[in-house]
Design a protein around this motif. Structure first.
Motif, PDB file in Angstrom:
ATOM      1  N   MET A  80      14.351 -42.703  -0.068  1.00  0.00           N
ATOM      2  CA  MET A  80      14.292 -43.685  -1.149  1.00  0.00           C
ATOM      3  C   MET A  80      14.809 -45.049  -0.714  1.00  0.00           C
ATOM      4  O   MET A  80      14.273 -46.091  -1.109  1.00  0.00           O
ATOM      5  CB  MET A  80      15.112 -43.186  -2.352  1.00  0.00           C
ATOM      6  CG  MET A  80      14.510 -42.001  -3.084  1.00  0.00           C
ATOM      7  SD  MET A  80      12.864 -42.328  -3.785  1.00  0.00           S
ATOM      8  CE  MET A  80      11.837 -41.408  -2.641  1.00  0.00           C
ATOM      9  N   ARG A  81      15.849 -45.055   0.105  1.00  0.00           N
ATOM     10  CA  ARG A  81      16.429 -46.325   0.545  1.00  0.00           C
ATOM     11  C   ARG A  81      15.753 -46.867   1.802  1.00  0.00           C
ATOM     12  O   ARG A  81      15.844 -48.061   2.081  1.00  0.00           O
ATOM     13  CB  ARG A  81      17.933 -46.161   0.814  1.00  0.00           C
ATOM     14  CG  ARG A  81      18.734 -45.757  -0.425  1.00  0.00           C
ATOM     15  CD  ARG A  81      20.204 -46.055  -0.255  1.00  0.00           C
ATOM     16  NE  ARG A  81      20.766 -45.463   0.963  1.00  0.00           N
ATOM     17  CZ  ARG A  81      21.967 -45.764   1.438  1.00  0.00           C
ATOM     18  NH1 ARG A  81      22.732 -46.644   0.805  1.00  0.00           N
ATOM     19  NH2 ARG A  81      22.420 -45.158   2.520  1.00  0.00           N
ATOM     20  N   GLN A  93       6.369 -46.681  -2.319  1.00  0.00           N
ATOM     21  CA  GLN A  93       6.661 -45.514  -3.148  1.00  0.00           C
ATOM     22  C   GLN A  93       5.806 -45.511  -4.416  1.00  0.00           C
ATOM     23  O   GLN A  93       5.359 -44.458  -4.874  1.00  0.00           O
ATOM     24  CB  GLN A  93       8.147 -45.489  -3.504  1.00  0.00           C
ATOM     25  CG  GLN A  93       9.057 -45.253  -2.301  1.00  0.00           C
ATOM     26  CD  GLN A  93      10.512 -45.515  -2.605  1.00  0.00           C
ATOM     27  OE1 GLN A  93      10.930 -45.524  -3.763  1.00  0.00           O
ATOM     28  NE2 GLN A  93      11.300 -45.748  -1.567  1.00  0.00           N
ATOM     29  N   MET A  94       5.564 -46.685  -4.984  1.00  0.00           N
ATOM     30  CA  MET A  94       4.680 -46.763  -6.148  1.00  0.00           C
ATOM     31  C   MET A  94       3.257 -46.347  -5.787  1.00  0.00           C
ATOM     32  O   MET A  94       2.602 -45.620  -6.547  1.00  0.00           O
ATOM     33  CB  MET A  94       4.696 -48.185  -6.730  1.00  0.00           C
ATOM     34  CG  MET A  94       5.897 -48.482  -7.594  1.00  0.00           C
ATOM     35  SD  MET A  94       5.745 -50.049  -8.491  1.00  0.00           S
ATOM     36  CE  MET A  94       6.029 -51.199  -7.151  1.00  0.00           C
ATOM     37  N   ALA A 151      -1.000 -40.234  -4.785  1.00  0.00           N
ATOM     38  CA  ALA A 151      -0.783 -38.887  -4.245  1.00  0.00           C
ATOM     39  C   ALA A 151      -1.447 -37.784  -5.068  1.00  0.00           C
ATOM     40  O   ALA A 151      -2.025 -36.857  -4.486  1.00  0.00           O
ATOM     41  CB  ALA A 151       0.713 -38.612  -4.099  1.00  0.00           C
ATOM     42  N   PRO A 152      -1.391 -37.816  -6.417  1.00  0.00           N
ATOM     43  CA  PRO A 152      -2.032 -36.737  -7.183  1.00  0.00           C
ATOM     44  C   PRO A 152      -3.519 -36.569  -6.849  1.00  0.00           C
ATOM     45  O   PRO A 152      -4.026 -35.433  -6.804  1.00  0.00           O
ATOM     46  CB  PRO A 152      -1.841 -37.174  -8.637  1.00  0.00           C
ATOM     47  CG  PRO A 152      -0.595 -37.994  -8.613  1.00  0.00           C
ATOM     48  CD  PRO A 152      -0.644 -38.732  -7.303  1.00  0.00           C
ATOM     49  N   ALA A 191       8.312 -44.155  -9.977  1.00  0.00           N
ATOM     50  CA  ALA A 191       8.717 -44.688  -8.678  1.00  0.00           C
ATOM     51  C   ALA A 191      10.020 -45.468  -8.783  1.00  0.00           C
ATOM     52  O   ALA A 191      10.921 -45.317  -7.941  1.00  0.00           O
ATOM     53  CB  ALA A 191       7.610 -45.577  -8.112  1.00  0.00           C
ATOM     54  N   PHE A 192      10.145 -46.292  -9.810  1.00  0.00           N
ATOM     55  CA  PHE A 192      11.370 -47.075  -9.995  1.00  0.00           C
ATOM     56  C   PHE A 192      12.573 -46.168 -10.222  1.00  0.00           C
ATOM     57  O   PHE A 192      13.647 -46.373  -9.638  1.00  0.00           O
ATOM     58  CB  PHE A 192      11.210 -48.038 -11.176  1.00  0.00           C
ATOM     59  CG  PHE A 192      10.754 -49.412 -10.779  1.00  0.00           C
ATOM     60  CD1 PHE A 192      11.650 -50.441 -10.611  1.00  0.00           C
ATOM     61  CD2 PHE A 192       9.411 -49.674 -10.575  1.00  0.00           C
ATOM     62  CE1 PHE A 192      11.239 -51.714 -10.241  1.00  0.00           C
ATOM     63  CE2 PHE A 192       8.965 -50.934 -10.205  1.00  0.00           C
ATOM     64  CZ  PHE A 192       9.881 -51.964 -10.033  1.00  0.00           C
ATOM     65  N   ILE A 193      12.426 -45.165 -11.071  1.00  0.00           N
ATOM     66  CA  ILE A 193      13.538 -44.276 -11.381  1.00  0.00           C
ATOM     67  C   ILE A 193      13.969 -43.482 -10.154  1.00  0.00           C
ATOM     68  O   ILE A 193      15.166 -43.384  -9.844  1.00  0.00           O
ATOM     69  CB  ILE A 193      13.162 -43.331 -12.539  1.00  0.00           C
ATOM     70  CG1 ILE A 193      13.043 -44.115 -13.849  1.00  0.00           C
ATOM     71  CG2 ILE A 193      14.200 -42.210 -12.691  1.00  0.00           C
ATOM     72  CD1 ILE A 193      12.478 -43.311 -15.007  1.00  0.00           C
ATOM     73  N   LEU A 194      13.004 -42.932  -9.433  1.00  0.00           N
ATOM     74  CA  LEU A 194      13.332 -42.162  -8.237  1.00  0.00           C
ATOM     75  C   LEU A 194      13.998 -43.040  -7.178  1.00  0.00           C
ATOM     76  O   LEU A 194      14.943 -42.613  -6.509  1.00  0.00           O
ATOM     77  CB  LEU A 194      12.072 -41.517  -7.667  1.00  0.00           C
ATOM     78  CG  LEU A 194      11.421 -40.425  -8.517  1.00  0.00           C
ATOM     79  CD1 LEU A 194      10.158 -39.916  -7.836  1.00  0.00           C
ATOM     80  CD2 LEU A 194      12.386 -39.268  -8.766  1.00  0.00           C
ATOM     81  N   ASN A 195      13.504 -44.256  -7.020  1.00  0.00           N
ATOM     82  CA  ASN A 195      14.054 -45.165  -6.025  1.00  0.00           C
ATOM     83  C   ASN A 195      15.494 -45.548  -6.362  1.00  0.00           C
ATOM     84  O   ASN A 195      16.396 -45.421  -5.520  1.00  0.00           O
ATOM     85  CB  ASN A 195      13.177 -46.412  -5.932  1.00  0.00           C
ATOM     86  CG  ASN A 195      13.724 -47.439  -4.953  1.00  0.00           C
ATOM     87  OD1 ASN A 195      14.552 -48.280  -5.303  1.00  0.00           O
ATOM     88  ND2 ASN A 195      13.249 -47.390  -3.725  1.00  0.00           N
TER      89      ASN A 195
END
Length: 212
Positions: A52-53, A60-61, A67-68, A88-92
């Motif tokens: 993530m970092r 990531q977005m 990806a699906p 993507a924002f939340i996971l990042n």
């Protein structure tokens, strides 16, 4: 012009708010996993944080949105761009917040845990009543910096077609051939970040009674 930029800012503000609501609590279990004595659990959390970092949020977005289809043949609708953006924002940001939480928890001297045990506190009581208030105070500056970064990072949502303020300003500049929309957008970003700085500063002052 101002109306369109205001509409874009509402979208940026929604990304900001939903990310905080999702990432702030998600970072806690990730931080605890990162400090786990169970090696596989710790390694999973460490790998997650590293990915993530260590990779761009924009990439990531793209991964979340495309990806699906490429992995499972699931065709997402254009409306799914909003959901992909938020995921993507939340996971990042959960990865960043997890490291901030971990640094705060590990900065507490071991003697405080031992003293609480002598006084008969359970592990949960020790964490909630003694450790957590101190951690909250210690991590507030770093947390504030990440929140300010988040405000600016909302502009990256344009990369998958989410019409936030930056993309709106960009469209206005192209249509009207003037840089004024960029100037207005910059002023709005700055003003909102200033409010965030003031809010974080007030929270820090309220926590002054938690002396080290």
């Amino acid at each position: 012009m101002v109306t369109l930029l205001g509409s874009g800012f509402v979208t940026s503000l929604a990304i900001f708010a939903f990310t905080l609501v999702g990432a702030l609590p998600l970072g806690i279990p990730i931080a605890l996993m990162r400090m786990s004595r169970v090696v596989p659990v710790r390694l999973v959390a460490r790998a997650y944080i590293s990915i993530m970092r260590g990779t761009p949020l924009m990439l990531q977005m793209f991964a979340v949105y495309f990806a699906p289809y490429h992995l499972f043949g699931i065709q997402l609708s254009p409306d799914s761009k909003w959901q992909a953006c938020l995921v993507a924002f939340i996971l990042n940001y959960a990865g960043y917040f997890a490291e901030i939480y971990r640094s705060g928890i590990q900065s507490i001297p071991q003697g405080q845990y031992e003293a609480a045990e002598v006084l008969g506190y359970s592990r949960t009581q020790t964490f909630m009543r003694i450790i957590l208030p101190q951690v909250a105070k210690r991590i507030m500056p770093a947390l504030g910096n990440e929140v300010i970064t988040l405000v600016k990072d909302t502009s990256l949502a344009f990369s998958i077609g989410v019409a936030e303020m930056f993309s709106t300003a960009k469209a206005l500049v192209a249509a009207q051939r003037t840089m004024i929309p960029f100037g207005i957008a910059a002023a709005i970003y700055w003003a909102f970040n200033f409010l965030v700085e003031v809010a974080v500063g007030r929270i820090e002052k309220k926590m002054d009674y938690y002396r080290d």
